[in-house]
Design a protein around this motif. Structure first.
Motif, PDB file in Angstrom:
ATOM      1  N   GLY A 278     -18.030  -8.597  -5.020  1.00  0.00           N
ATOM      2  CA  GLY A 278     -18.311  -7.920  -3.753  1.00  0.00           C
ATOM      3  C   GLY A 278     -19.872  -8.344  -3.019  1.00  0.00           C
ATOM      4  N   LEU A 279     -20.601  -8.208  -4.100  1.00  0.00           N
ATOM      5  CA  LEU A 279     -22.017  -8.521  -3.885  1.00  0.00           C
ATOM      6  C   LEU A 279     -22.226  -9.897  -3.106  1.00  0.00           C
ATOM      7  N   HIS A 280     -21.505 -10.771  -3.472  1.00  0.00           N
ATOM      8  CA  HIS A 280     -21.726 -12.377  -3.135  1.00  0.00           C
ATOM      9  C   HIS A 280     -20.840 -12.578  -1.687  1.00  0.00           C
ATOM     10  N   THR A 281     -20.101 -11.424  -1.488  1.00  0.00           N
ATOM     11  CA  THR A 281     -19.387 -11.753  -0.086  1.00  0.00           C
ATOM     12  C   THR A 281     -20.218 -10.942   0.881  1.00  0.00           C
ATOM     13  N   ASP A 282     -20.514 -11.677   2.264  1.00  0.00           N
ATOM     14  CA  ASP A 282     -21.136 -11.070   3.315  1.00  0.00           C
ATOM     15  C   ASP A 282     -20.069 -10.254   4.014  1.00  0.00           C
ATOM     16  N   PRO A 283     -20.176  -8.979   4.349  1.00  0.00           N
ATOM     17  CA  PRO A 283     -18.943  -8.405   5.007  1.00  0.00           C
ATOM     18  C   PRO A 283     -18.865  -9.030   6.448  1.00  0.00           C
ATOM     19  N   ALA A 284     -19.846  -9.634   6.930  1.00  0.00           N
ATOM     20  CA  ALA A 284     -19.556 -10.199   8.412  1.00  0.00           C
ATOM     21  C   ALA A 284     -18.729 -11.229   8.439  1.00  0.00           C
ATOM     22  N   SER A 285     -18.384 -11.767   6.993  1.00  0.00           N
ATOM     23  CA  SER A 285     -17.730 -13.137   6.929  1.00  0.00           C
ATOM     24  C   SER A 285     -16.207 -12.652   6.871  1.00  0.00           C
ATOM     25  N   ILE A 286     -15.751 -11.530   6.781  1.00  0.00           N
ATOM     26  CA  ILE A 286     -14.356 -10.991   6.418  1.00  0.00           C
ATOM     27  C   ILE A 286     -13.748 -10.934   7.766  1.00  0.00           C
ATOM     28  N   PRO A 287     -14.211 -10.205   8.835  1.00  0.00           N
ATOM     29  CA  PRO A 287     -13.271 -10.698  10.151  1.00  0.00           C
ATOM     30  C   PRO A 287     -13.000 -11.637  10.537  1.00  0.00           C
ATOM     31  N   LEU A 329       5.990  -6.268  -8.299  1.00  0.00           N
ATOM     32  CA  LEU A 329       5.345  -7.511  -8.522  1.00  0.00           C
ATOM     33  C   LEU A 329       4.210  -7.933  -7.300  1.00  0.00           C
ATOM     34  N   VAL A 330       4.349  -6.988  -6.151  1.00  0.00           N
ATOM     35  CA  VAL A 330       3.585  -7.708  -4.961  1.00  0.00           C
ATOM     36  C   VAL A 330       1.881  -7.603  -5.307  1.00  0.00           C
ATOM     37  N   ALA A 331       1.587  -6.613  -5.906  1.00  0.00           N
ATOM     38  CA  ALA A 331       0.055  -6.478  -6.197  1.00  0.00           C
ATOM     39  C   ALA A 331      -0.394  -7.643  -6.494  1.00  0.00           C
ATOM     40  N   ARG A 332      -1.577  -7.960  -6.108  1.00  0.00           N
ATOM     41  CA  ARG A 332      -2.718  -8.792  -6.578  1.00  0.00           C
ATOM     42  C   ARG A 332      -3.931  -8.142  -6.963  1.00  0.00           C
ATOM     43  N   GLY A 333      -4.670  -8.700  -7.844  1.00  0.00           N
ATOM     44  CA  GLY A 333      -6.077  -8.013  -8.113  1.00  0.00           C
ATOM     45  C   GLY A 333      -7.147  -8.709  -8.979  1.00  0.00           C
ATOM     46  N   GLU A 334      -7.195  -8.262 -10.314  1.00  0.00           N
ATOM     47  CA  GLU A 334      -8.301  -8.918 -11.082  1.00  0.00           C
ATOM     48  C   GLU A 334      -8.191 -10.367 -11.178  1.00  0.00           C
ATOM     49  N   PHE A 335      -6.945 -10.854 -11.478  1.00  0.00           N
ATOM     50  CA  PHE A 335      -6.908 -12.091 -11.792  1.00  0.00           C
ATOM     51  C   PHE A 335      -7.129 -13.239 -10.339  1.00  0.00           C
ATOM     52  N   SER A 336      -6.610 -12.878  -9.512  1.00  0.00           N
ATOM     53  CA  SER A 336      -7.091 -13.552  -8.180  1.00  0.00           C
ATOM     54  C   SER A 336      -8.655 -13.560  -8.057  1.00  0.00           C
ATOM     55  N   ILE A 337      -9.255 -12.447  -8.093  1.00  0.00           N
ATOM     56  CA  ILE A 337     -10.799 -12.483  -8.187  1.00  0.00           C
ATOM     57  C   ILE A 337     -11.549 -13.365  -9.037  1.00  0.00           C
ATOM     58  N   LEU A 352     -13.738 -19.002   1.457  1.00  0.00           N
ATOM     59  CA  LEU A 352     -12.640 -18.842   0.520  1.00  0.00           C
ATOM     60  C   LEU A 352     -13.114 -17.425  -0.295  1.00  0.00           C
ATOM     61  N   GLY A 353     -14.212 -16.937  -0.488  1.00  0.00           N
ATOM     62  CA  GLY A 353     -14.600 -15.733  -1.308  1.00  0.00           C
ATOM     63  C   GLY A 353     -14.095 -14.639  -0.121  1.00  0.00           C
ATOM     64  N   PRO A 354     -14.494 -14.646   1.026  1.00  0.00           N
ATOM     65  CA  PRO A 354     -14.184 -13.740   1.965  1.00  0.00           C
ATOM     66  C   PRO A 354     -12.583 -13.465   1.972  1.00  0.00           C
ATOM     67  N   LEU A 355     -12.020 -14.455   2.515  1.00  0.00           N
ATOM     68  CA  LEU A 355     -10.388 -14.589   2.483  1.00  0.00           C
ATOM     69  C   LEU A 355      -9.648 -13.891   1.199  1.00  0.00           C
ATOM     70  N   ALA A 356     -10.242 -14.323   0.113  1.00  0.00           N
ATOM     71  CA  ALA A 356      -9.896 -13.764  -1.402  1.00  0.00           C
ATOM     72  C   ALA A 356     -10.029 -12.272  -1.433  1.00  0.00           C
ATOM     73  N   THR A 357     -11.146 -11.708  -0.927  1.00  0.00           N
ATOM     74  CA  THR A 357     -11.332 -10.425  -0.772  1.00  0.00           C
ATOM     75  C   THR A 357     -10.572  -9.652   0.033  1.00  0.00           C
ATOM     76  N   ALA A 358     -10.256 -10.143   1.297  1.00  0.00           N
ATOM     77  CA  ALA A 358      -9.470  -9.332   2.193  1.00  0.00           C
ATOM     78  C   ALA A 358      -7.896  -9.461   1.684  1.00  0.00           C
ATOM     79  N   TYR A 359      -7.664 -10.522   1.233  1.00  0.00           N
ATOM     80  CA  TYR A 359      -6.401 -10.747   0.594  1.00  0.00           C
ATOM     81  C   TYR A 359      -6.046  -9.565  -0.475  1.00  0.00           C
ATOM     82  N   VAL A 360      -7.001  -9.559  -1.402  1.00  0.00           N
ATOM     83  CA  VAL A 360      -6.926  -8.648  -2.580  1.00  0.00           C
ATOM     84  C   VAL A 360      -6.764  -7.227  -2.184  1.00  0.00           C
ATOM     85  N   LEU A 361      -7.842  -6.927  -1.496  1.00  0.00           N
ATOM     86  CA  LEU A 361      -7.948  -5.767  -0.764  1.00  0.00           C
ATOM     87  C   LEU A 361      -6.376  -5.081   0.014  1.00  0.00           C
ATOM     88  N   ILE A 362      -5.920  -6.229   0.673  1.00  0.00           N
ATOM     89  CA  ILE A 362      -4.672  -5.848   1.361  1.00  0.00           C
ATOM     90  C   ILE A 362      -3.491  -5.563   0.543  1.00  0.00           C
TER      91      ILE A 362
END
Length: 407
Positions: A278-287, A329-337, A352-362
């Motif tokens: 999360g530290l290396h993902t700019d929140p502004a890059s997620i929207p 089986l739907v949940a994604r998490g640690e290995f996706s990150i 890619l990092g922001p998209l993966a973060t948003a994807y895993v959060l969802i």
């Protein structure tokens, strides 16, 4: 002064993670999204960016990945993996096809190129074993007939990681086709050799590592794991794969003792790893990537449900159990990150990092909901479509439920 600031920052991180973990436990959901959000809050573009402790956190994050894969390997014996591969490999192939292809297609449609496509395929493919194991326990479904099917899919994903991670490591490192082929051959050769040694000489290896003193056992197992992970990374095989293979090689009382001793360390450094991402993902890059992440989450939630349904049907589970298997089986998490982190570190694709973060959060939030509510939906569907199909009993004897579950 720098040392004092580092201690203050890192101590605040650990304290904050502990409080977030307690909050998540109180409401019975995974703390992973809270860890990611805390990293976003204190990273690049966040509310209060950290400075002095970032390098220390980066080292802790590497150890977190190593411990995650070590503990995963400790859950299984080599014979378990081989038997699961023989019995359930069709489910693994269906899982890969249905869930990896949407990620690869999304990356290509976004114009990110083939390397990012391979990475995003892994992000959408691998389910979160930690979240799934917790949800199954919370819902009291450990003894359900569909649970061994769910576990077999997760085990096959673990086996696939031993091959997939070296491929991704070679690709993001930018090595050529020849060098990448050599890296993959080395990874497969080492994995095969470790599995053979674990089957034939597992007791000898465990006896060598074993110690009645918990301190010595902890030091030997942890030291051996980090050493092998470092050698594997030097060979561009992936430190995570090296740690996973060490876990497989250990068995019996040694594996149980190491699991007990290392679980708190795993939890600590894994939490640090999620914060680091999360530290290396700019929140502004997620929207800007939120809509693609949401669309990808909806599609791959459906494909995971289809995977579980197909695998459970192949095993003779009734209609309700098939839907429960898919929903779990739907949940994604640690290995996706973990997979996305390889690409982020290599600078493959900034989005890619922001998209993966948003994807895993969802999906880490949606996953427990689909696991909980697919059963009533399935019951409604059965009443409407197949009212005379009463299905088979849904629970197994307790003695048959002692299947290894990934943490």
């Amino acid at each position: 002064m720098h040392s004092a600031v580092l201690l203050i920052e890192f101590g605040s991180i650990i304290l904050g993670l502990g409080l977030l973990g307690r909050f998540a436990a109180r409401f019975r959901f995974s703390p992973i999204p809270l860890y990611l959000l805390s990293g976003l809050a204190f990273g690049e573009g966040g509310l209060l960016p950290l400075g002095a402790s970032e390098e220390f956190v980066a080292t802790g994050a590497e150890i977190g990945v190593i411990l995650l894969l070590l503990m995963l390997g400790l859950e299984y014996t080599a014979s378990d993996l081989v038997s699961n591969l023989k019995a359930h490999y069709p489910a693994g192939l269906v899982d890969c096809a249905l869930n990896a292809l949407p990620g690869a297609a999304a990356a290509l449609l976004l114009g990110w190129g083939p390397v990012a496509a391979v990475v995003l395929a892994g992000v959408t493919w691998i389910s979160s074993s930690g979240v799934i194991a917790k949800v199954l326990g919370d819902l009291g479904r450990v003894g359900n007939r569909e649970t061994p099917v769910i576990l077999s899919v997760l085990v096959l994903e673990d086996l696939a990681m031993a091959v997939y991670l070296p491929i991704v490591t070679a690709l993001v490192a930018g090595v050529g086709l020849a060098a990448g082929s050599v890296t993959l051959a080395i990874a497969l050769g080492v994995a095969g050799l470790v599995l053979f040694a674990a089957v034939r000489y597992g007791r000898v290896i465990s006896r060598f590592v074993s110690s009645d003193d918990p301190e010595k056992l902890l030091l030997v197992v942890l030291g051996l794991t980090i050493l092998v992970a470092g050698v594997a990374q030097q060979l561009q095989v992936s430190a995570a794969v090296g740690a996973f293979l060490v876990g497989i090689a250990l068995s019996g009382e040694v594996a149980e003792g190491a699991h007990t001793l290392l679980s708190p360390l795993r939890d600590l450094f894994a939490a640090v790893f999620f914060v680091f991402f999360g530290l290396h993902t700019d929140p502004a890059s997620i929207p800007p990537v939120l809509l693609p992440a949401l669309a990808l989450a909806v599609v791959t939630a459906a494909t995971k449900i289809a995977t579980g349904y197909w695998a459970a049907r192949r095993s003779g589970i009734s209609v309700k159990g098939r839907w429960r298997a898919g929903g779990a089986l739907v949940a994604r998490g640690e290995f996706s990150i973990v997979i996305a982190g390889l690409a982020v570190t290599a600078g493959i694709e900034p989005s890619l990092g922001p998209l993966a973060t948003a994807y895993v959060l969802i999906l880490v939030v949606l996953g427990p909901l689909t696991a909980r509510y697919t059963e009533p939906v399935a019951a409604w569907w059965v009443r409407r479509r197949t009212p005379h199909d009463q299905g088979a009993p849904e629970r197994l004897p307790e003695a048959r439920t002692q299947t290894a579950v990934r943490d």
